[in-house]
Design a protein around this motif. Structure first.
Motif, PDB file in Angstrom:
ATOM      1  N   THR A 138      -2.953  32.856  -6.565  1.00 34.63           N
ATOM      2  CA  THR A 138      -4.003  33.814  -6.251  1.00 34.63           C
ATOM      3  C   THR A 138      -3.670  34.516  -4.936  1.00 34.63           C
ATOM      4  O   THR A 138      -3.495  33.843  -3.920  1.00 34.63           O
ATOM      5  CB  THR A 138      -5.365  33.101  -6.115  1.00 34.63           C
ATOM      6  OG1 THR A 138      -5.663  32.427  -7.339  1.00 34.63           O
ATOM      7  CG2 THR A 138      -6.465  34.090  -5.801  1.00 34.63           C
ATOM      8  N   ASP A 158     -14.704  29.891  -3.671  1.00 31.91           N
ATOM      9  CA  ASP A 158     -15.290  31.106  -4.248  1.00 31.91           C
ATOM     10  C   ASP A 158     -15.154  32.283  -3.278  1.00 31.91           C
ATOM     11  O   ASP A 158     -14.865  33.408  -3.685  1.00 31.91           O
ATOM     12  CB  ASP A 158     -16.765  30.881  -4.574  1.00 31.91           C
ATOM     13  CG  ASP A 158     -16.956  30.111  -5.864  1.00 31.91           C
ATOM     14  OD1 ASP A 158     -16.010  30.084  -6.675  1.00 31.91           O
ATOM     15  OD2 ASP A 158     -18.035  29.534  -6.056  1.00 31.91           O
ATOM     16  N   ARG A 217     -11.926  33.662  -3.523  1.00 31.13           N
ATOM     17  CA  ARG A 217     -11.599  34.025  -4.909  1.00 31.13           C
ATOM     18  C   ARG A 217     -10.436  33.187  -5.442  1.00 31.13           C
ATOM     19  O   ARG A 217      -9.509  33.693  -6.077  1.00 31.13           O
ATOM     20  CB  ARG A 217     -11.284  35.513  -5.017  1.00 31.13           C
ATOM     21  CG  ARG A 217     -12.460  36.402  -4.629  1.00 31.13           C
ATOM     22  CD  ARG A 217     -12.149  37.854  -4.848  1.00 31.13           C
ATOM     23  NE  ARG A 217     -13.297  38.698  -4.479  1.00 31.13           N
ATOM     24  CZ  ARG A 217     -13.304  40.012  -4.552  1.00 31.13           C
ATOM     25  NH1 ARG A 217     -12.239  40.649  -4.998  1.00 31.13           N
ATOM     26  NH2 ARG A 217     -14.365  40.699  -4.197  1.00 31.13           N
ATOM     27  N   ASP A 268      -6.540  35.056 -12.293  1.00 35.63           N
ATOM     28  CA  ASP A 268      -6.964  34.156 -11.221  1.00 35.63           C
ATOM     29  C   ASP A 268      -7.689  34.870 -10.083  1.00 35.63           C
ATOM     30  O   ASP A 268      -8.718  34.389  -9.590  1.00 35.63           O
ATOM     31  CB  ASP A 268      -5.748  33.409 -10.660  1.00 35.63           C
ATOM     32  CG  ASP A 268      -5.306  32.278 -11.559  1.00 35.63           C
ATOM     33  OD1 ASP A 268      -6.135  31.787 -12.343  1.00 35.63           O
ATOM     34  OD2 ASP A 268      -4.130  31.882 -11.485  1.00 35.63           O
ATOM     35  N   HIS A 269      -7.159  36.002  -9.649  1.00 31.08           N
ATOM     36  CA  HIS A 269      -7.711  36.635  -8.451  1.00 31.08           C
ATOM     37  C   HIS A 269      -9.085  37.270  -8.693  1.00 31.08           C
ATOM     38  O   HIS A 269      -9.755  37.656  -7.726  1.00 31.08           O
ATOM     39  CB  HIS A 269      -6.742  37.704  -7.927  1.00 31.08           C
ATOM     40  CG  HIS A 269      -6.588  38.886  -8.827  1.00 31.08           C
ATOM     41  ND1 HIS A 269      -5.751  38.881  -9.930  1.00 31.08           N
ATOM     42  CD2 HIS A 269      -7.168  40.120  -8.806  1.00 31.08           C
ATOM     43  CE1 HIS A 269      -5.816  40.044 -10.535  1.00 31.08           C
ATOM     44  NE2 HIS A 269      -6.664  40.814  -9.882  1.00 31.08           N
ATOM     45  N   ARG A 270      -9.535  37.337  -9.953  1.00 25.14           N
ATOM     46  CA  ARG A 270     -10.832  37.945 -10.249  1.00 25.14           C
ATOM     47  C   ARG A 270     -11.904  36.911 -10.565  1.00 25.14           C
ATOM     48  O   ARG A 270     -13.025  37.266 -10.913  1.00 25.14           O
ATOM     49  CB  ARG A 270     -10.707  38.930 -11.418  1.00 25.14           C
ATOM     50  CG  ARG A 270      -9.664  40.016 -11.236  1.00 25.14           C
ATOM     51  CD  ARG A 270      -9.968  41.235 -12.059  1.00 25.14           C
ATOM     52  NE  ARG A 270     -11.192  41.915 -11.621  1.00 25.14           N
ATOM     53  CZ  ARG A 270     -11.690  42.997 -12.225  1.00 25.14           C
ATOM     54  NH1 ARG A 270     -11.066  43.507 -13.275  1.00 25.14           N
ATOM     55  NH2 ARG A 270     -12.806  43.563 -11.794  1.00 25.14           N
ATOM     56  N   ARG A 271     -11.548  35.657 -10.456  1.00 25.38           N
ATOM     57  CA  ARG A 271     -12.490  34.613 -10.813  1.00 25.38           C
ATOM     58  C   ARG A 271     -13.768  34.662  -9.981  1.00 25.38           C
ATOM     59  O   ARG A 271     -14.878  34.468 -10.484  1.00 25.38           O
ATOM     60  CB  ARG A 271     -11.813  33.256 -10.632  1.00 25.38           C
ATOM     61  CG  ARG A 271     -12.662  32.121 -11.122  1.00 25.38           C
ATOM     62  CD  ARG A 271     -12.247  30.804 -10.500  1.00 25.38           C
ATOM     63  NE  ARG A 271     -13.404  29.963 -10.470  1.00 25.38           N
ATOM     64  CZ  ARG A 271     -14.317  29.986  -9.524  1.00 25.38           C
ATOM     65  NH1 ARG A 271     -14.176  30.790  -8.509  1.00 25.38           N
ATOM     66  NH2 ARG A 271     -15.370  29.225  -9.585  1.00 25.38           N
ATOM     67  N   GLY A 272     -13.635  34.935  -8.676  1.00 30.86           N
ATOM     68  CA  GLY A 272     -14.822  34.980  -7.821  1.00 30.86           C
ATOM     69  C   GLY A 272     -15.802  36.044  -8.248  1.00 30.86           C
ATOM     70  O   GLY A 272     -17.013  35.823  -8.267  1.00 30.86           O
ATOM     71  N   ASP A 273     -15.291  37.240  -8.608  1.00 31.38           N
ATOM     72  CA  ASP A 273     -16.182  38.319  -9.048  1.00 31.38           C
ATOM     73  C   ASP A 273     -16.961  37.922 -10.286  1.00 31.38           C
ATOM     74  O   ASP A 273     -18.190  38.076 -10.352  1.00 31.38           O
ATOM     75  CB  ASP A 273     -15.359  39.578  -9.358  1.00 31.38           C
ATOM     76  CG  ASP A 273     -14.779  40.214  -8.105  1.00 31.38           C
ATOM     77  OD1 ASP A 273     -15.343  39.991  -7.017  1.00 31.38           O
ATOM     78  OD2 ASP A 273     -13.760  40.923  -8.219  1.00 31.38           O
ATOM     79  N   SER A 328     -17.681  35.115 -11.461  1.00 34.22           N
ATOM     80  CA  SER A 328     -18.540  33.932 -11.334  1.00 34.22           C
ATOM     81  C   SER A 328     -19.948  34.304 -10.890  1.00 34.22           C
ATOM     82  O   SER A 328     -20.816  33.434 -10.801  1.00 34.22           O
ATOM     83  CB  SER A 328     -17.928  32.939 -10.328  1.00 34.22           C
ATOM     84  OG  SER A 328     -16.716  32.420 -10.819  1.00 34.22           O
ATOM     85  N   ALA A 351     -14.283  31.621 -15.514  1.00 31.13           N
ATOM     86  CA  ALA A 351     -15.379  31.949 -14.599  1.00 31.13           C
ATOM     87  C   ALA A 351     -16.694  31.884 -15.363  1.00 31.13           C
ATOM     88  O   ALA A 351     -16.868  32.584 -16.361  1.00 31.13           O
ATOM     89  CB  ALA A 351     -15.179  33.341 -14.005  1.00 31.13           C
TER      90      ALA A 351
END
Length: 722
Positions: free
Chosen positions: A314, A345, A348, A567-572, A574, A650
């Motif tokens: 990530t 989170d 991200r 992977d890098h968009r998981r925070g958004d 969630s 997510a």
């Protein structure tokens, strides 16, 4: 051991415990009881000691001195945070390359409880806080009582008896500390005998890096700061506190060594230019008061976020480091295990790496506790000198300290980078585990797997299912070829999965031969209506449309609606509110009208793109230019990310949509569906469903763990039961 010094007794107990653990292996497990008893004995006097020492220490100060203490020691705390953060943000320089993904974890669908900072720091009932070891609240209460006591006339009449209580508690703690050689023996033997070496090997990059930087902080950076700013040399600090630091390291518990840290700090202060009574009491105030501030062990834990970003590939640029530092320090006031999911989170980084953080704690907590103990020791000693205005400011000494620290840091990072690149990152094996996963329970006798769907049976020949099964002597079970982890072919060509094993168990218990027939994902209803199969057991979601066409058993599992994203968009993804706020977000949804309607209802601004994730061998990245996220369930998505580790699951919190799975039967046969419902209930109560869930969904035994290596078993050949 009578002729040995106490410090040497500790070392003997430590190394003897390691030797015994290596000799016994798993047989050292019962020593955990002795280890826990020793730690509890150490904990017994600490909270009362902190309470009394804070009341006495602050209450005995003049108001001007108290203000000076918190301003100057607070500034010193900021300096120590800066040193620890420097080590944290330099750590990624030593990481090699790696891929990662993991099985489904229940933490994905759990919304972590918010930290109640008011209850944590402000006690409505101080006695409840004392009884439940809520340390921040106890410290605030004790500090407030001490502040109030500063202005009370005749306070010496109360402070005198309290000092006696304080001395008695310190003496009781010293009596328990005499058991340290034996307690450390039990802890070391249990740890060395039962530690999962495979787990340590997989996480060695982070563990080695963390240990090296924690040792550098503990053995030079912090003691060197004492030597730079006070008359006490770094070597003398280490010599005087060796036993305390070893105890902190082995137990992994900083709280239990607070009394010993305070005592050693006072002894060092009295050894070099005895201070006035106010200054001599400063360590008894500084250590408890600043214990609840994030110390270096907590600050060092931020390095896991950087490791997790590297582990999950990530991107986490340097520009985001200041924000991570600020969010990290503030969140760490609430505890590491509470702060870490939030920080993952925030950065991200995939949440499933939190399980790795818990795993690394077995080893890293020891090194972190060592750094935390050294941190508090610096606060106690340098803070006392700062309080009295006796710090030794010398440009030459500061420059020498900075140059030596920089040289040691460069040498440490260079050695780590060379060593870890030579070792390489732990090989990613998630895809192999998923493709090689085998059955958990015995197969049914005489089971066969058909290559194609058999022809339809004549409607006139259709009878109640249970009656037909008894006459035929076999049950035909429909499965979808790529319905991971419910039905699929593993790397050995075996038909495996949660529902495949359930099918075997059903046939075995009915005394029938199992015949598994492939059905198309979009044609399972037709296969049932034409009586080509008797039942479909293949992760079938219950939808309104399907329920109107076939008869379902009672649900046996619920899945959770989720997104599979890079992977890098998981925070958004969630955050359900963020997803709802985006215009034209492209969501790939399986061709199921009920699911499409559900997604449109929850995310009305999104654009639905029909997809089929049938062939898991096709890279998901091929659809990325046209799709922002795939709508799937968290359970299936987690299994899929094992094969495609560049993706993460997510769950859009706080939204929690459950999708039930059940077994549809042919011919609207209510009697057969009722029988299957009863059978599912039996399998739930006898543990079969839970065992299969642990195996196929959680992957608990995906990586076989044999007996721990030991000299007794693997060198001397001893076998239990001989």
């Amino acid at each position: 051991m009578a002729q040995l010094s106490f410090g040497n007794k500790i070392l003997v107990g430590l190394f003897l415990g390691i030797a015994v653990g290596l000799f016994l292996g798993d047989l050292a497990g019962p020593l955990q009881l002795a280890a826990q008893a020793y730690v509890r004995l150490l904990q017994m006097t600490v909270l009362p000691y902190v309470t009394v020492s804070l009341v006495v220490g602050i209450g005995g100060l003049e108001p001007a001195t108290a203000r000076r203490l918190f301003v100057r020691v607070g500034a010193l705390t900021l300096a120590l945070w800066g040193l620890a953060l420097g080590a944290v943000f330099l750590m990624p320089l030593v990481f090699p390359s790696l891929e990662s993904a993991s099985f489904f974890s229940t933490t994905l669908v759990e919304t972590p409880p918010p930290v109640d900072f008011v209850a944590l720091y402000i006690p409505s009932n101080p006695f409840h806080s004392l009884a439940n070891s809520i340390v921040p609240a106890v410290v605030l209460f004790s500090g407030l009582l001490g502040i109030a006591l500063m202005g009370v006339p005749g306070k010496d009449k109360l402070i005198g008896p309290l000092r006696t209580v304080e001395s008695a508690l310190a003496r009781a703690n010293r009596l328990v500390v005499q058991l340290t050689p034996y307690g450390l023996f039990a802890i070391a033997a249990h740890t060395a005998g039962t530690l999962d070496l495979d787990q340590v090997a997989r996480l060695r990059v982070f563990q080695i890096s963390y240990a090296a930087l924690a040792l550098l902080l503990s053995l030079w950076v912090f003691p060197g700061l004492v030597g730079c700013l006070t008359p006490i040399s770094a070597l003398r600090v280490l010599e005087s506190t060796r036993n305390v630091l070893i105890t902190a390291f082995i137990t992994g518990e900083l709280f239990i060594v607070l009394p010993a840290l305070i005592e050693r700090a006072r002894a060092l202060l009295e050894e070099h230019e005895p201070a006035d009574p106010e200054g001599a009491a400063a360590p008894e105030v500084i250590v408890p008061a600043f214990y609840n501030f994030p110390h270096s062990a907590k600050i060092l834990s931020l390095s896991f976020v950087l490791f997790a970003a590297w582990y999950s590939e990530t991107p986490l640029g340097v520009a985001r480091y200041p924000g991570l530092a600020g969010a990290g320090i503030l969140s760490l006031f609430g505890g590491i295990n509470v702060a870490m999911p939030f920080l993952l989170d925030f950065a991200r980084v995939p949440a499933d790496t939190f399980q790795l953080f818990l795993a690394t704690g077995v080893v890293n907590s020891r090194f972190g506790t060592l750094a935390g103990a050294s941190h508090l020791l610096v606060l106690a000693i340098v803070g006392t000198y700062a309080l009295q205005g006796r710090l030794r400011w010398s440009a030459r000494r500061l420059l020498r300290y900075a140059l030596v620290t920089a040289a040691l840091m460069a040498a440490t990072l260079g050695g780590l980078a060379a060593g870890l690149h030579a070792l390489g990152g732990a090989a990613y094996e998630g895809g192999r585990l998923a493709s090689e996963l085998g059955p958990q329970l015995p197969a049914s006798p005489g089971a066969t797997v058909l290559k194609e769907l058999p022809p339809a049976r004549e409607p006139g020949a259709v009878r109640p299912l249970l009656e037909a099964l008894r006459e035929r002597g076999r049950i035909r079970i429909g499965f979808v070829r790529t319905q991971m982890p419910y039905s699929y072919f593993n790397s050995r060509g075996e038909l495996v999965g949660f529902d495949v094993e359930m099918g075997h168990q059903l046939a075995r218990e009915l005394g029938l031969a199992a015949e598994f027939a492939p059905v198309p994902r979009e044609g399972l209803v037709e296969a049932l209506q034409s009586n080509r199969v008797d039942v479909v057991m293949s992760g079938v979601l219950v939808t309104t449309t399907r329920a109107s066409q076939v008869t379902f058993s009672a649900p046996y599992l619920d899945e959770t609606l989720a997104f599979v994203v890079p992977d890098h968009r998981r925070g958004d993804f969630s955050d359900a509110a963020w997803v709802r706020a985006q215009d034209g977000l492209r969501l790939g949804v399986a061709n199921l009208p009920s699911i499409e309607d559900l997604v449109r209802r929850e995310f009305p601004r999104a654009r639905i793109v029909p997809v089929t994730l049938a062939d898991s061998t096709d890279p998901m990245t091929a659809r990325l230019p046209e799709i922002d996220a795939f709508v799937l369930t968290a359970e299936r998505g987690s299994f899929l990310t094992l094969l495609h580790p560049a993706f993460s699951v997510a769950v859009p919190h706080p939204l929690e949509i459950k999708l039930p799975m059940a077994y549809p039967v042919a011919g609207h046969d209510v009697e057969a569906a009722r029988f299957l419902s009863t059978w599912i209930d039996l399998k739930r109560k006898d543990g079969t469903i839970q065992a299969l869930y642990d195996h196929w969904i959680l992957g608990k035994d995906a990586r076989a763990r044999g007996q721990r290596w030991s000299i007794l078993r693997d060198v001397l050949g001893w076998r239990q039961g001989r």
